[in-house]
Design a protein around this motif. Structure first.
Motif, PDB file in Angstrom:
ATOM      1  N   GLU A 138      17.816 -52.542  61.111  1.00 50.61           N
ATOM      2  CA  GLU A 138      18.785 -53.272  60.299  1.00 50.61           C
ATOM      3  C   GLU A 138      18.601 -54.763  60.534  1.00 50.61           C
ATOM      4  OE1 GLU A 138      22.791 -51.983  60.757  1.00 50.61           O
ATOM      5  OE2 GLU A 138      22.344 -49.891  60.274  1.00 50.61           O
ATOM      6  N   VAL A 139      17.965 -55.417  59.568  1.00 54.28           N
ATOM      7  CA  VAL A 139      17.823 -56.869  59.573  1.00 54.28           C
ATOM      8  C   VAL A 139      18.245 -57.367  58.199  1.00 54.28           C
ATOM      9  CG1 VAL A 139      16.030 -56.968  61.348  1.00 54.28           C
ATOM     10  CG2 VAL A 139      15.372 -56.708  58.935  1.00 54.28           C
ATOM     11  N   GLU A 140      18.472 -58.664  58.102  1.00 55.72           N
ATOM     12  CA  GLU A 140      19.004 -59.215  56.853  1.00 55.72           C
ATOM     13  C   GLU A 140      17.947 -59.823  55.940  1.00 55.72           C
ATOM     14  OE1 GLU A 140      22.060 -57.799  58.816  1.00 55.72           O
ATOM     15  OE2 GLU A 140      20.870 -59.336  59.827  1.00 55.72           O
ATOM     16  N   ALA A 141      16.755 -60.094  56.463  1.00 52.44           N
ATOM     17  CA  ALA A 141      15.713 -60.722  55.644  1.00 52.44           C
ATOM     18  C   ALA A 141      14.366 -60.499  56.305  1.00 52.44           C
ATOM     19  CB  ALA A 141      15.982 -62.218  55.475  1.00 52.44           C
ATOM     20  N   VAL A 142      13.335 -60.331  55.479  1.00 55.99           N
ATOM     21  CA  VAL A 142      11.969 -60.109  55.973  1.00 55.99           C
ATOM     22  C   VAL A 142      11.028 -61.057  55.246  1.00 55.99           C
ATOM     23  CG1 VAL A 142      10.070 -58.455  56.157  1.00 55.99           C
ATOM     24  CG2 VAL A 142      12.435 -57.665  56.420  1.00 55.99           C
ATOM     25  N   VAL A 143      10.135 -61.704  56.011  1.00 51.30           N
ATOM     26  CA  VAL A 143       9.090 -62.540  55.417  1.00 51.30           C
ATOM     27  C   VAL A 143       7.735 -62.016  55.861  1.00 51.30           C
ATOM     28  CG1 VAL A 143       8.112 -64.846  55.171  1.00 51.30           C
ATOM     29  CG2 VAL A 143      10.591 -64.572  55.410  1.00 51.30           C
ATOM     30  N   ASP A 144       6.916 -61.677  54.886  1.00 49.71           N
ATOM     31  CA  ASP A 144       5.558 -61.190  55.115  1.00 49.71           C
ATOM     32  C   ASP A 144       4.582 -62.260  54.666  1.00 49.71           C
ATOM     33  OD1 ASP A 144       3.046 -60.016  54.987  1.00 49.71           O
ATOM     34  OD2 ASP A 144       3.581 -58.547  53.454  1.00 49.71           O
ATOM     35  N   CYS A 145       3.896 -62.881  55.631  1.00 49.35           N
ATOM     36  CA  CYS A 145       2.871 -63.864  55.316  1.00 49.35           C
ATOM     37  C   CYS A 145       1.504 -63.195  55.430  1.00 49.35           C
ATOM     38  CB  CYS A 145       2.961 -65.054  56.266  1.00 49.35           C
ATOM     39  SG  CYS A 145       4.532 -65.944  56.170  1.00 49.35           S
ATOM     40  N   TYR A 146       0.920 -62.868  54.289  1.00 46.65           N
ATOM     41  CA  TYR A 146      -0.396 -62.244  54.157  1.00 46.65           C
ATOM     42  C   TYR A 146      -0.645 -61.098  55.137  1.00 46.65           C
ATOM     43  CZ  TYR A 146      -1.123 -66.542  57.006  1.00 46.65           C
ATOM     44  OH  TYR A 146      -0.991 -67.590  57.884  1.00 46.65           O
ATOM     45  N   GLY A 147       0.313 -60.175  55.195  1.00 49.14           N
ATOM     46  CA  GLY A 147       0.159 -59.013  56.056  1.00 49.14           C
ATOM     47  C   GLY A 147      -0.798 -57.995  55.448  1.00 49.14           C
ATOM     48  N   ALA A 148      -1.849 -57.651  56.190  1.00 49.01           N
ATOM     49  CA  ALA A 148      -2.829 -56.682  55.711  1.00 49.01           C
ATOM     50  C   ALA A 148      -2.351 -55.258  55.944  1.00 49.01           C
ATOM     51  CB  ALA A 148      -4.163 -56.900  56.409  1.00 49.01           C
ATOM     52  N   PHE A 149      -2.709 -54.368  55.008  1.00 48.10           N
ATOM     53  CA  PHE A 149      -2.497 -52.921  55.108  1.00 48.10           C
ATOM     54  C   PHE A 149      -1.033 -52.506  55.066  1.00 48.10           C
ATOM     55  CE2 PHE A 149      -6.411 -53.922  57.598  1.00 48.10           C
ATOM     56  CZ  PHE A 149      -7.271 -53.692  56.538  1.00 48.10           C
ATOM     57  N   VAL A 150      -0.209 -53.299  54.378  1.00 44.87           N
ATOM     58  CA  VAL A 150       1.085 -52.776  53.940  1.00 44.87           C
ATOM     59  C   VAL A 150       0.786 -51.726  52.873  1.00 44.87           C
ATOM     60  CG1 VAL A 150       3.312 -53.321  52.903  1.00 44.87           C
ATOM     61  CG2 VAL A 150       2.249 -54.945  54.490  1.00 44.87           C
ATOM     62  N   THR A 151      -0.171 -52.035  52.005  1.00 44.25           N
ATOM     63  CA  THR A 151      -0.803 -51.049  51.134  1.00 44.25           C
ATOM     64  C   THR A 151      -2.303 -51.109  51.429  1.00 44.25           C
ATOM     65  OG1 THR A 151      -1.138 -52.612  49.320  1.00 44.25           O
ATOM     66  CG2 THR A 151       0.949 -51.396  49.354  1.00 44.25           C
ATOM     67  N   GLY A 152      -3.059 -50.246  50.809  1.00 40.61           N
ATOM     68  CA  GLY A 152      -4.493 -50.244  51.047  1.00 40.61           C
ATOM     69  C   GLY A 152      -4.870 -49.470  52.303  1.00 40.61           C
ATOM     70  N   THR A 153      -6.160 -49.339  52.534  1.00 38.87           N
ATOM     71  CA  THR A 153      -6.679 -48.559  53.656  1.00 38.87           C
ATOM     72  C   THR A 153      -7.632 -49.414  54.478  1.00 38.87           C
ATOM     73  OG1 THR A 153      -6.539 -46.536  52.337  1.00 38.87           O
ATOM     74  CG2 THR A 153      -7.934 -46.463  54.302  1.00 38.87           C
ATOM     75  N   PRO A 154      -7.481 -49.447  55.797  1.00 32.46           N
ATOM     76  CA  PRO A 154      -8.416 -50.214  56.632  1.00 32.46           C
ATOM     77  C   PRO A 154      -9.849 -49.715  56.431  1.00 32.46           C
ATOM     78  CG  PRO A 154      -6.503 -49.558  57.910  1.00 32.46           C
ATOM     79  CD  PRO A 154      -6.412 -48.824  56.599  1.00 32.46           C
ATOM     80  N   PRO A 155     -10.825 -50.622  56.434  1.00 37.84           N
ATOM     81  CA  PRO A 155     -12.219 -50.195  56.254  1.00 37.84           C
ATOM     82  C   PRO A 155     -12.728 -49.432  57.469  1.00 37.84           C
ATOM     83  CG  PRO A 155     -12.111 -52.526  56.807  1.00 37.84           C
ATOM     84  CD  PRO A 155     -10.698 -52.077  56.594  1.00 37.84           C
ATOM     85  N   GLU A 156     -13.779 -48.690  57.274  1.00 36.07           N
ATOM     86  CA  GLU A 156     -14.385 -47.934  58.373  1.00 36.07           C
ATOM     87  C   GLU A 156     -14.820 -48.893  59.479  1.00 36.07           C
ATOM     88  OE1 GLU A 156     -18.025 -44.728  59.131  1.00 36.07           O
ATOM     89  OE2 GLU A 156     -17.512 -45.400  57.099  1.00 36.07           O
ATOM     90  N   GLY A 157     -14.490 -48.539  60.712  1.00 30.18           N
ATOM     91  CA  GLY A 157     -14.831 -49.384  61.848  1.00 30.18           C
ATOM     92  C   GLY A 157     -13.823 -50.468  62.154  1.00 30.18           C
ATOM     93  N   PHE A 158     -12.732 -50.526  61.403  1.00 30.66           N
ATOM     94  CA  PHE A 158     -11.710 -51.546  61.659  1.00 30.66           C
ATOM     95  C   PHE A 158     -11.153 -51.349  63.071  1.00 30.66           C
ATOM     96  CE2 PHE A 158      -7.415 -53.453  61.104  1.00 30.66           C
ATOM     97  CZ  PHE A 158      -7.806 -54.703  60.645  1.00 30.66           C
TER      98      PHE A 158
END
Length: 248
Positions: A138-158
């Motif tokens: 429970e928080v009141e606000a969220v800031v995402d600055c260029y966060g990777a892999f909120v969607t998408g899939t990490p590449p092989e070997g990541f």
């Protein structure tokens, strides 16, 4: 806004009750209550640039804190060394991250003068982690600055053991501000568009901005990736966003 503040290194109870080091900055003077901001550091660690961001939030009138997510792996080590150990271990596990941020948020809410409202912000890996926190705490606000892999899939070997957050996004409980570089590869503009679509589908309040010519880490003043115009505009949007959701 004032640049008069107090800073200190504190210890707080994190995941599973573990003692975690954290950097705290609090504005001096001024009556009334104020909100708090948890800053989630990037993979390079609990470094000088991140602590400067913590102090900037104190200048904006918030109590701000950054838990050292790598404290367990290498207590007392230099940020680069601690980050190397954490990276070799696959990064900070999601459950541990959420527990540490929960402890940091509780610490802020327990300070004298707190209004009980807490926002969370993260850059790079911390951007994904900020969204995760918004889905689980429970928080009141969220800031995402260029966060990777909120969607998408990490590449092989990541090197980091991460999965995307698509299944968690319906649980997002706070408004989300997203700031992205249009030339970024992690996340790509397509992944940002996908995230916006999912949030819209589930009726989640969000505000996204993508900056032409900016790549990853455009906020990082100590890196060649720094983009002055994008970073300055981003800071203005962050200040306005937290001003809306953390006041009162």
């Amino acid at each position: 806004m004032s640049d008069s503040m107090r800073t200190s290194t504190v210890r707080l109870a994190g995941y599973a009750g573990d003692e975690v080091e954290a950097y705290l900055a609090r504005p001096e003077g001024g009556g009334g209550s104020r909100g708090g901001v948890v800053v989630i550091h990037h993979m390079p660690g609990y470094d000088r640039a991140t602590k400067e961001m913590v102090r900037r939030f104190a200048e904006l009138g918030y109590d701000a804190i950054c838990p050292n997510l790598h404290f367990r792996e290498a207590p007392g080590a230099a940020p680069d060394d601690a980050a190397a150990v954490a990276r070799a271990n696959g990064g900070t596990p999601d459950e541990q991250l959420v527990g540490d941020v929960a402890g940091a948020a509780a610490y802020l809410r327990g300070l004298g003068g707190s209004n009980g409202r807490v926002g969370v912000i993260g850059h790079c890996s911390g951007g994904r982690q900020a969204v995760l926190v918004g889905c689980r705490l429970e928080v009141e606000a969220v800031v995402d600055c260029y966060g990777a892999f909120v969607t998408g899939t990490p590449p092989e070997g990541f090197p980091l053991k991460v999965t995307n957050l698509v299944a968690e996004l319906p649980e997002l409980g706070a408004p989300l501000l997203g700031l992205f570089g249009a030339e970024d590869s992690f996340p790509t503009p397509g992944q940002v568009e996908e995230l916006a679509g999912i949030l819209t589908e589930h009726g989640k309040a969000h505000e996204f901005h993508s900056y032409p010519g900016a790549g990853h880490a455009f906020f990082a003043v100590d890196r060649p990736s720094y983009q002055v115009a994008a970073a300055n505009d981003g800071w203005e949007r962050i200040a306005a966003f937290f001003g809306t959701h953390l006041a009162g």
